[in-house]
Design a protein around this motif. Structure first.
Motif, PDB file in Angstrom:
ATOM      1  N   LYS A  21       0.903  -1.185   0.072  1.00 24.11           N
ATOM      2  CA  LYS A  21      -0.061  -0.002   0.051  1.00 24.11           C
ATOM      3  C   LYS A  21       1.064   1.243  -0.053  1.00 24.11           C
ATOM      4  N   GLN A  22       1.828   1.316   0.988  1.00 21.63           N
ATOM      5  CA  GLN A  22       2.884   2.216   0.780  1.00 21.63           C
ATOM      6  C   GLN A  22       3.786   2.462  -0.367  1.00 21.63           C
ATOM      7  N   VAL A  23       4.078   1.461  -0.830  1.00 23.73           N
ATOM      8  CA  VAL A  23       4.676   1.428  -2.320  1.00 23.73           C
ATOM      9  C   VAL A  23       3.764   2.052  -3.571  1.00 23.73           C
ATOM     10  N   GLU A  24       2.946   1.655  -3.259  1.00 22.00           N
ATOM     11  CA  GLU A  24       1.571   2.364  -4.342  1.00 22.00           C
ATOM     12  C   GLU A  24       1.344   4.009  -4.099  1.00 22.00           C
ATOM     13  N   PHE A  25       1.441   4.120  -2.798  1.00 19.29           N
ATOM     14  CA  PHE A  25       1.011   5.521  -2.224  1.00 19.29           C
ATOM     15  C   PHE A  25       2.360   6.476  -2.974  1.00 19.29           C
ATOM     16  N   TYR A  26       3.581   6.059  -2.482  1.00 16.08           N
ATOM     17  CA  TYR A  26       4.689   6.904  -3.114  1.00 16.08           C
ATOM     18  C   TYR A  26       4.920   6.884  -4.702  1.00 16.08           C
ATOM     19  N   LYS A  27       4.416   5.754  -5.260  1.00 14.77           N
ATOM     20  CA  LYS A  27       4.550   5.742  -6.672  1.00 14.77           C
ATOM     21  C   LYS A  27       3.386   6.534  -7.430  1.00 14.77           C
ATOM     22  N   ASN A  28       2.224   6.303  -7.149  1.00 13.98           N
ATOM     23  CA  ASN A  28       1.054   6.824  -7.650  1.00 13.98           C
ATOM     24  C   ASN A  28       0.669   8.153  -7.065  1.00 13.98           C
ATOM     25  N   HIS A  29       0.457   8.495  -5.895  1.00 18.52           N
ATOM     26  CA  HIS A  29       0.236   9.888  -5.263  1.00 18.52           C
ATOM     27  C   HIS A  29       1.514  10.639  -5.255  1.00 18.52           C
ATOM     28  N   TRP A  30       2.470  10.313  -4.900  1.00 16.35           N
ATOM     29  CA  TRP A  30       3.575  11.394  -4.667  1.00 16.35           C
ATOM     30  C   TRP A  30       4.399  11.773  -5.914  1.00 16.35           C
ATOM     31  N   GLY A  31       3.973  10.439  -6.881  1.00 15.45           N
ATOM     32  CA  GLY A  31       4.637  10.592  -8.348  1.00 15.45           C
ATOM     33  C   GLY A  31       6.140  10.279  -8.294  1.00 15.45           C
ATOM     34  N   LEU A  32       6.637   9.680  -7.555  1.00 14.17           N
ATOM     35  CA  LEU A  32       8.166   9.169  -7.333  1.00 14.17           C
ATOM     36  C   LEU A  32       8.338   8.039  -8.174  1.00 14.17           C
TER      37      LEU A  32
END
Length: 123
Positions: A21-32
């Motif tokens: 869930k956190q990996v997806e957050f940083y990739k999809n929401h923070w755009g990293l």
């Protein structure tokens, strides 16, 4: 003006139980940008940053801040800060040396007053 070798935030490292869930957050929401992923640790880079990565997410049973890493101008600044901290009674985790983690450089680690691991490095 007081001496301050800190030039920028290099990265912060977190441990989380909800890893995917956190990996997806940083990739999809923070755009990293995902740089490396071994299934239990993922490194993310920020576009335009000079750093190899800005966030490290690690799978763990407990949620915690593993480390905050700051950049310094050069090796002399790293050595000066280490000397200043030692003179003030701060115990270093390790003396300044080559950093052995992704991103590399020259630095050292110590514990802050709250027990968090802090790294200061250059290069």
């Amino acid at each position: 003006m007081a001496f301050s070798p800190i030039t920028h935030l290099r990265h912060f490292d977190i441990a989380v139980p909800d890893y995917q869930k956190q990996v997806e957050f940083y990739k999809n929401h923070w755009g990293l940008t995902e740089m490396e992923n071994d299934g239990g640790v993922t490194y993310f880079a920020a576009e335009g940053s000079p750093e190899q990565y800005s966030v490290r997410v690690r799978k763990a049973e407990e949620k915690r801040l593993d480390m905050v890493a700051f950049g310094a101008a050069d090796k002399a600044s790293v050595d000066q800060l280490a000397s200043d901290l030692i003179a003030k009674g701060v115990k270093l985790i390790g003396e300044p040396d080559d950093v052995q983690t992704l991103g590399g450089g020259y630095g050292f680690r110590f514990f802050d007053l709250e027990g968090r691991t802090i790294e200061v490095s250059s290069d």
